[in-house]
Design an enzyme around this catalytic site. Structure first.
Site, PDB file in Angstrom:
ATOM      1  N   LYS A   1     105.545  13.673  -0.640  1.00  0.00           N
ATOM      2  CA  LYS A   1     106.468  14.606  -1.310  1.00  0.00           C
ATOM      3  C   LYS A   1     107.449  15.226  -0.299  1.00  0.00           C
ATOM      4  CE  LYS A   1     108.017  17.934  -4.066  1.00  0.00           C
ATOM      5  NZ  LYS A   1     108.881  17.799  -5.200  1.00  0.00           N
TER       6      LYS A   1
ATOM      7  N   LYS B   1     132.387  -0.737  12.434  1.00  0.00           N
ATOM      8  CA  LYS B   1     133.836  -0.635  12.178  1.00  0.00           C
ATOM      9  C   LYS B   1     134.080   0.307  10.985  1.00  0.00           C
ATOM     10  CE  LYS B   1     135.263  -3.467   9.368  1.00  0.00           C
ATOM     11  NZ  LYS B   1     135.726  -3.918   8.096  1.00  0.00           N
TER      12      LYS B   1
HETATM   13  P1  NAD Z   1     107.606  29.299 -10.102  1.00  0.00           P
HETATM   14  O1  NAD Z   1     107.774  30.432  -9.142  1.00  0.00           O
HETATM   15  O2  NAD Z   1     108.473  29.230 -11.312  1.00  0.00           O
HETATM   16  O3  NAD Z   1     106.076  29.254 -10.592  1.00  0.00           O
HETATM   17  C1  NAD Z   1     104.980  29.684  -9.837  1.00  0.00           C
HETATM   18  C2  NAD Z   1     104.018  30.390 -10.759  1.00  0.00           C
HETATM   19  O4  NAD Z   1     102.869  30.780 -10.016  1.00  0.00           O
HETATM   20  C3  NAD Z   1     104.589  31.675 -11.359  1.00  0.00           C
HETATM   21  O5  NAD Z   1     104.386  31.695 -12.763  1.00  0.00           O
HETATM   22  C4  NAD Z   1     103.821  32.791 -10.670  1.00  0.00           C
HETATM   23  O6  NAD Z   1     103.659  33.950 -11.471  1.00  0.00           O
HETATM   24  C5  NAD Z   1     102.508  32.100 -10.389  1.00  0.00           C
HETATM   25  N1  NAD Z   1     101.725  32.674  -9.294  1.00  0.00           N
HETATM   26  C6  NAD Z   1     102.181  33.043  -8.071  1.00  0.00           C
HETATM   27  N2  NAD Z   1     101.166  33.518  -7.321  1.00  0.00           N
HETATM   28  C7  NAD Z   1     100.055  33.434  -8.089  1.00  0.00           C
HETATM   29  C8  NAD Z   1      98.688  33.768  -7.880  1.00  0.00           C
HETATM   30  N3  NAD Z   1      98.275  34.287  -6.720  1.00  0.00           N
HETATM   31  N4  NAD Z   1      97.814  33.557  -8.883  1.00  0.00           N
HETATM   32  C9  NAD Z   1      98.222  33.037 -10.080  1.00  0.00           C
HETATM   33  N5  NAD Z   1      99.510  32.704 -10.335  1.00  0.00           N
HETATM   34  C10 NAD Z   1     100.405  32.905  -9.345  1.00  0.00           C
HETATM   35  O7  NAD Z   1     107.740  27.964  -9.245  1.00  0.00           O
HETATM   36  P2  NAD Z   1     108.022  26.484  -9.803  1.00  0.00           P
HETATM   37  O8  NAD Z   1     109.474  26.171  -9.708  1.00  0.00           O
HETATM   38  O9  NAD Z   1     107.279  26.295 -11.074  1.00  0.00           O
HETATM   39  O10 NAD Z   1     107.342  25.624  -8.629  1.00  0.00           O
HETATM   40  C11 NAD Z   1     105.939  25.492  -8.522  1.00  0.00           C
HETATM   41  C12 NAD Z   1     105.647  24.486  -7.414  1.00  0.00           C
HETATM   42  O11 NAD Z   1     106.214  23.215  -7.759  1.00  0.00           O
HETATM   43  C13 NAD Z   1     106.264  24.868  -6.060  1.00  0.00           C
HETATM   44  O12 NAD Z   1     105.387  24.491  -5.041  1.00  0.00           O
HETATM   45  C14 NAD Z   1     107.554  24.058  -6.018  1.00  0.00           C
HETATM   46  O13 NAD Z   1     107.970  23.801  -4.695  1.00  0.00           O
HETATM   47  C15 NAD Z   1     107.124  22.792  -6.742  1.00  0.00           C
HETATM   48  N6  NAD Z   1     108.219  22.065  -7.412  1.00  0.00           N
HETATM   49  C16 NAD Z   1     109.213  22.716  -8.053  1.00  0.00           C
HETATM   50  C17 NAD Z   1     110.207  21.992  -8.707  1.00  0.00           C
HETATM   51  C18 NAD Z   1     111.320  22.664  -9.456  1.00  0.00           C
HETATM   52  O14 NAD Z   1     112.309  21.979  -9.778  1.00  0.00           O
HETATM   53  N7  NAD Z   1     111.199  23.948  -9.801  1.00  0.00           N
HETATM   54  C19 NAD Z   1     110.173  20.577  -8.673  1.00  0.00           C
HETATM   55  C20 NAD Z   1     109.115  19.938  -8.038  1.00  0.00           C
HETATM   56  C21 NAD Z   1     108.129  20.685  -7.410  1.00  0.00           C
END
Ligand code: NAD
Length: 300
Positions: A170, A241
Site C-alpha cells: 500500500k 533526446k
Molecule cells: P476518517 O478519519 O474519516 O475515519 C477514521 C475513523 O476512526 C473516524 O470515524 C474516527 O472517529 C475513528 N476513530 C479514530 N480514533 C478512534 C479510536 N481510538 N477508537 C475508535 N474509533 C476511532 O479516515 P478515513 O478517510 O476513513 O481513513 C481511514 C484509513 O483508511 C486511514 O488509515 C486512511 O489513510 C486509509 N485510506 C483512506 C482513503 C480515503 O480516500 N479516505 C483511501 C484509502 C485508505
C-alpha cells in the site's frame, strides 16, 4: 460471519455498510457514536469499546486514521486484544506501519488470535461501491479463511506475503501515485504555458502509451521482471533526446520541472555507462544498483 468493525469514518462507514449488505452480523464501535447511525438502522449492534466488539466477533476489522490509533485500539486498555476470542482473526484495513502490525501480530499470537494487515485503495467512491483493492499480509491460510468476507469490501483482494506485506504494498502504491502527480503537474503546466489546451493534452496523454497503462501491462511484467534491457523497443538514446527536448522547451517558457530534471540526469548517467543502444528502460538498472536489489519475477 460475526464481524466487529471499529472506525466508521469516510472509508470504514461505507465498508461496514457493504458487509451488512453481504449478510454479515456486525458489531460496531467508533469514538464518535453518531457515525454508527446508518449501521444501527440496518441492524448492526453497538459496542461500548473495541474490547466489547472483539468479544462477540469471529473477525474484527479496524479502519482508523493511522498507526497510533491502530496500536491504541488493538493493544490499549479496553482494546481488541483484551476482548478477542482465541481462534478469531483481527484484520486492520487502515494505512499504517508494517512495524506496528508486526508488533500487534506478535502480541495477539500469544493469545491465539490471528492478525492480518489489509490496507485498501480506491477511495471513498470505491469503498461505497465495494470496488476497493485490498492488499493482505499475514499467514496465507488465515487470509484464505477470511477472503470471502473481505470481498464484500473490495472486489480485488490479493495476498501480498507475511504480516506487514499488505502495508508495504500500500505504501509503495501511494508513493508511486503521489509522486506521479508532481510529474503530471510539471507536464500540464509546460503544455498549457507553451500553448496547448488542457483538454487536448488530456486527450493526447490518455490515448498514448502512458495513458494506455503500458508501464503496468507490458513494461513491468515483460521487460523489467525478465531483466530484458537489451531487446530494443525504444532506444535509450531516443528517450534521452525526448526528455531533453521537453526540458529545453520548459527553459524556453520558464517552467520549472525539478522531477523531469532528475529523470533527465538519470538518463545521462545511463548513456555515460554506454547504454545508448539498450532499451529506454535500462536506467532501471541504476536504481537497482543504488538500492542493492533486483526486481525480477519470482514465479516462473
Ligand atoms: P476518517 O478519519 O474519516 O475515519 C477514521 C475513523 O476512526 C473516524 O470515524 C474516527 O472517529 C475513528 N476513530 C479514530 N480514533 C478512534 C479510536 N481510538 N477508537 C475508535 N474509533 C476511532 O479516515 P478515513 O478517510 O476513513 O481513513 C481511514 C484509513 O483508511 C486511514 O488509515 C486512511 O489513510 C486509509 N485510506 C483512506 C482513503 C480515503 O480516500 N479516505 C483511501 C484509502 C485508505
Amino acid at each position: 460471519m460475526r464481524v466487529g468493525f471499529i472506525g466508521l469514518g469516510n472509508m470504514g462507514g461505507p465498508m461496514a455498510l457493504n458487509l451488512i449488505k453481504a449478510g454479515h452480523a456486525l458489531v460496531v464501535h467508533d469514538v464518535r457514536p453518531a457515525a454508527a447511525k446508518p449501521h444501527l438502522e440496518r441492524g448492526a449492534k453497538w459496542a461500548e469499546s473495541p474490547k466489547a466488539a472483539a468479544r462477540e466477533s469471529e473477525l474484527i476489522l479496524t479502519s482508523l486514521p493511522g498507526p497510533t490509533e491502530v496500536e491504541a485500539v488493538a493493544l490499549g486498555t479496553d482494546g481488541i486484544l483484551a476482548g478477542a476470542v482465541p481462534g478469531s482473526v483481527y484484520a486492520d484495513l487502515s494505512t499504517g506501519s508494517p512495524t506496528v502490525m508486526r508488533k500487534i501480530h506478535a502480541a495477539f499470537k500469544a493469545k491465539g488470535v490471528h492478525v492480518l494487515d489489509a490496507p485498501v485503495s480506491g477511495g471513498v467512491w470505491g469503498a461505497q461501491r465495494g470496488t476497493l483493492q485490498v492488499m493482505v499480509g499475514g499467514e496465507e491460510s488465515i487470509y484464505r479463511e477470511v477472503k470471502a468476507v473481505l470481498q464484500a469490501v473490495g472486489d480485488k483482494v490479493g495476498y501480498m506475503g507475511p504480516i506487514g506485506a499488505g502495508t508495504i504494498a500500500k505504501l509503495v502504491h501511494n508513493m508511486v501515485s503521489i509522486a506521479t502527480r508532481a510529474v503530471v503537474a510539471e507536464g500540464f503546466t509546460l503544455g498549457v504555458k507553451a500553448g496547448v489546451t488542457p483538454e487536448a493534452l488530456l486527450e493526447a496523454i490518455r490515448g498514448a502509451s502512458f495513458g494506455q497503462g503500458l508501464m503496468l501491462s507490458q513494461m513491468l511484467p515483460n521487460v523489467i521482471f525478465k531483466g530484458d534491457f537489451d531487446t530494443v523497443r525504444f532506444a535509450l538514446k531516443l528517450a534521452r533526446k525526448d526528455i531533453g527536448l521537453a526540458t529545453a522547451l520548459a527553459r524556453e517558457y520558464d517552467v520549472p520541472m525539478p522531477m523531469a530534471a532528475v529523470a533527465e540526469q538519470i538518463m545521462v548517467e545511463a548513456l555515460a555507462r554506454g547504454w545508448g543502444d539498450k532499451d529506454s528502460t535500462a536506467p532501471w538498472l541504476l536504481q537497482e544498483e543504488a538500492a542493492g536489489v533486483r526486481v525480477r519475477e519470482t514465479k516462473t
